[in-house]
Design a protein around this motif. Structure first.
Motif, PDB file in Angstrom:
ATOM      1  N   GLY A 111       0.740  -1.284  -0.035  1.00 21.95           N
ATOM      2  CA  GLY A 111       0.105   0.010  -0.062  1.00 21.95           C
ATOM      3  C   GLY A 111       0.953   1.444  -0.070  1.00 21.95           C
ATOM      4  O   GLY A 111       1.944   1.349  -0.526  1.00 21.95           O
ATOM      5  N   GLY A 112       0.392   2.503   0.514  1.00 23.71           N
ATOM      6  CA  GLY A 112       0.923   3.696   0.419  1.00 23.71           C
ATOM      7  C   GLY A 112       0.256   4.454  -0.920  1.00 23.71           C
ATOM      8  O   GLY A 112      -0.689   4.085  -1.265  1.00 23.71           O
ATOM      9  N   ILE A 113       1.250   5.638  -1.164  1.00 25.71           N
ATOM     10  CA  ILE A 113       1.054   6.367  -2.127  1.00 25.71           C
ATOM     11  C   ILE A 113       0.837   5.571  -3.647  1.00 25.71           C
ATOM     12  O   ILE A 113       2.266   5.505  -3.938  1.00 25.71           O
ATOM     13  CB  ILE A 113       1.451   7.591  -2.160  1.00 25.71           C
ATOM     14  CG1 ILE A 113       1.051   8.621  -1.174  1.00 25.71           C
ATOM     15  CG2 ILE A 113       1.362   8.285  -3.364  1.00 25.71           C
ATOM     16  CD1 ILE A 113       1.234  10.038  -1.158  1.00 25.71           C
ATOM     17  N   ASP A 114       0.131   4.852  -4.035  1.00 25.21           N
ATOM     18  CA  ASP A 114       0.089   4.142  -5.274  1.00 25.21           C
ATOM     19  C   ASP A 114      -0.900   4.137  -6.247  1.00 25.21           C
ATOM     20  O   ASP A 114      -1.068   3.229  -7.283  1.00 25.21           O
ATOM     21  CB  ASP A 114       0.377   2.512  -4.844  1.00 25.21           C
ATOM     22  CG  ASP A 114      -0.749   1.934  -3.959  1.00 25.21           C
ATOM     23  OD1 ASP A 114      -1.766   2.954  -3.902  1.00 25.21           O
ATOM     24  OD2 ASP A 114      -0.853   1.001  -3.617  1.00 25.21           O
ATOM     25  N   SER A 115      -1.927   5.200  -6.082  1.00 25.82           N
ATOM     26  CA  SER A 115      -2.849   5.093  -6.857  1.00 25.82           C
ATOM     27  C   SER A 115      -4.164   4.478  -6.793  1.00 25.82           C
ATOM     28  O   SER A 115      -5.030   4.505  -7.567  1.00 25.82           O
ATOM     29  CB  SER A 115      -2.530   5.752  -8.288  1.00 25.82           C
ATOM     30  OG  SER A 115      -2.259   4.383  -8.882  1.00 25.82           O
ATOM     31  N   SER A 116      -3.860   3.450  -5.688  1.00 19.29           N
ATOM     32  CA  SER A 116      -4.923   2.623  -5.495  1.00 19.29           C
ATOM     33  C   SER A 116      -6.219   3.210  -5.300  1.00 19.29           C
ATOM     34  O   SER A 116      -7.559   2.742  -5.419  1.00 19.29           O
ATOM     35  CB  SER A 116      -4.538   1.573  -4.555  1.00 19.29           C
ATOM     36  OG  SER A 116      -4.560   2.226  -3.187  1.00 19.29           O
TER      37      SER A 116
END
Length: 559
Positions: A93-98
């Motif tokens: 996860g994290g900032i990954d545009s999910s």
């Protein structure tokens, strides 16, 4: 082709006076496509189409007269909600545009999410991922509202599926909030500060949280003037510690503190969780700015394990924006555009005091590679002041001017180039030579001609006729155009995956040969203005490539 060491020793004897206060990019060498693209967008804030996307956050501007929350607040919220999927234990996860796949969750309610995604529709490209733009948007937003400059690194990788749920919701208890932030990598103290850093701009819409914001008629989300009912977190729309000080002096209007729905007073539970120790520690402007800069830097760089981010992207004090051998007005030219920063403050902030001269070496003939110290030179034909820049450049007191050269080339062509820069307000000359080796033109057999390329439109579809030139009467054994587009088709969410497609060039006999170049063309359509193309030719057994060309720049004549 590289110049001799002796030649550069000669060039480097020119007396040098440092003209700019910007840091020298010690490890940077041109070209560096990813860094070049990131730097241009981060500081200039303009998409390929010429649209100044970053200026939507300048001066903490509201989205519309009937929507009083700043766009910057929506961009900052989008970044946190995307980051909140991070699992520090699993490294996922994290900032990954999910977040683009997670809009159906209650934790991501709000028109601001879709508004922000629509803002960034045309911004990503081959070297700047959608998740890079999300992180950059947060940095633009904070700077645009007068907050600290957040150091920015690129290289995020876009997810192709939703991440885990993880955004804290107002109705949850303190233990749940603490657990959520811990899984994201933040301590209880950092949780308090990060919430304050996120809630210093913006507010809560009645349409999103009707039990938190209860003003007006039940079920009606606008006031009598048609303006959306939004309760702001504090009394200023500026990145400042007012959200903290107003809480501490009991004058707060923060709806997540004072709402009648006690179960949704989440900011109150978080802020008071350590007896206000943390809130008192960040109440002064310097402490607030420093704390938020540190935490938001961590937030926007929270990425899955295995993702390698770039170093912090620094402002380039001498940027090559365009460099190509091409055909313009029926003539083979060396076209180069350079960008220089200059202060926004001072007695004459819009006066261009610098002069730039380009020098280059022949590629062919007796003077190839500046043999015998033979050089060519030209002055800039087009000098332009760029009046728009990103909020980060504004915060650094910087705007830009560009110098464009269109130097006619003989059959000797060009192998490399460099510059001398003078300033009427400062004595001396600065040599810009890419750290000592010059700016090398790797090949001149395959070129791209924006001047010969054209567009046509049928309904809403724009067709781009892309023109390449091949030197000599040698037919390519392969002539392919590779198209890359990150954008969703028809602006739908969840998003489609990046589009990879190809097209083949064929010889275009309608275009007369110029300077020994025979021209090939192909016609394509693209989904968005962020699409780019690469040329991939095989000529006389050699694999020749041109990288990262934006077709939309033909349409808008903006490079």
């Amino acid at each position: 082709m590289h110049l001799s060491t002796q030649f550069w020793k000669l060039v480097n004897t020119v007396p040098v006076v440092l003209l700019l206060s910007s840091p020298v990019l010690a490890d940077y060498k041109w070209p560096s496509p990813q860094i070049d693209a990131l730097e241009r967008l981060l500081y200039e804030g303009t998409e390929f189409s010429g649209f100044p996307i970053a200026t939507l956050a300048t001066n903490c501007v509201e989205r519309a007269a009937d929507s009083p929350s700043p766009i910057a607040a929506e961009w900052l919220r989008l970044a946190y909600h995307d980051m909140a999927t991070f699992n520090i234990t699993a490294g996922t996860g994290g900032i990954d545009s999910s977040i683009y796949f997670e809009l159906d969750r209650d934790e991501n309610v709000g028109a601001g999410m879709v508004n922000s995604m629509n803002d960034f529709f045309n911004t990503p490209n081959k070297y700047i991922s959608r998740s890079d733009v999300i992180g950059m948007g947060a940095a633009w937003g904070v700077a645009g509202c007068g907050g600290p400059v957040i150091p920015y690194r690129g290289g995020r990788v876009d997810a192709t599926t939703a991440g885990r749920p993880g955004v804290p919701q107002p109705q949850e208890d303190l233990a749940t909030h603490t657990q959520d932030f811990a899984l994201q990598g933040f301590t209880p103290t950092e949780m308090i500060s990060l919430v304050a850093c996120g809630h210093t701009i913006g507010g809560v819409r009645k349409s999103d949280f009707p039990t938190v914001v209860t003003e007006g008629e039940p079920g009606v989300d606008t006031d009598p003037n048609g303006v959306l009912i939004i309760n702001m977190f504090d009394t200023t729309q500026h990145y400042d510690p007012n959200v903290v000080t107003e809480y501490l002096n009991n004058s707060t209007q923060n709806p997540l503190i004072v709402t009648d729905d006690v179960s949704r007073r989440s900011d109150l539970r978080i802020f008071s969780s350590d007896g206000n120790v943390t809130m008192n520690s960040i109440a002064d402007p310097a402490s607030f700015a420093n704390t938020c800069q540190s935490l938001l830097t961590r937030m926007i760089h929270t990425v899955p394990t295995g993702v390698q981010l770039t170093d912090a992207v620094q402002l380039n004090p001498f940027k090559i924006r365009v460099a190509q051998i091409t055909v313009i007005n029926g003539q083979v030219v060396l076209r180069v555009m350079v960008r220089l920063p200059q202060p926004q403050s001072g007695p004459n902030p819009f006066q261009i005091t610098k002069n730039v001269t380009i020098f280059w070496c022949d590629r062919y003939g007796v003077n190839a590679n500046c043999a015998g110290n033979h050089t060519n030179s030209a002055s800039a034909q087009i000098v332009t002041f760029i009046g728009i820049q990103s909020p980060i450049a504004d915060a650094l007191d910087t705007h830009f001017s560009t110098f464009e050269f269109r130097a006619p080339l003989t059959n000797a062509s060009a192998s490399s180039f460099w510059f001398e820069v003078t300033d009427s307000t400062v004595p001396g000359t600065v040599v810009q030579n890419n750290g000592g080796g010059g700016y090398v033109i790797e090949q001149d057999t395959l070129i791209y001609s924006p001047d010969l390329s054209t567009t046509s439109q049928v309904g809403d579809t724009v067709n781009y006729n892309i023109v390449a030139g091949v030197l000599g009467n040698i037919e390519p054994t392969s002539a392919q155009l590779n198209i890359f587009d990150r954008q969703p088709i028809n602006n739908t969410f969840p998003i489609s995956l990046p589009l990879f497609s190809t097209a083949n060039f064929t010889q275009d006999t309608t275009i007369a040969s110029v300077g020994g170049y025979v021209f090939y063309s192909t016609t394509i359509t693209i989904n968005s203005q962020g699409a780019t193309v690469d040329f991939d030719f095989v000529v006389n057994g050699k694999d020749l490539k041109l990288d990262f060309i934006a077709p939309v720049e033909i349409l808008v004549n903006h490079i």
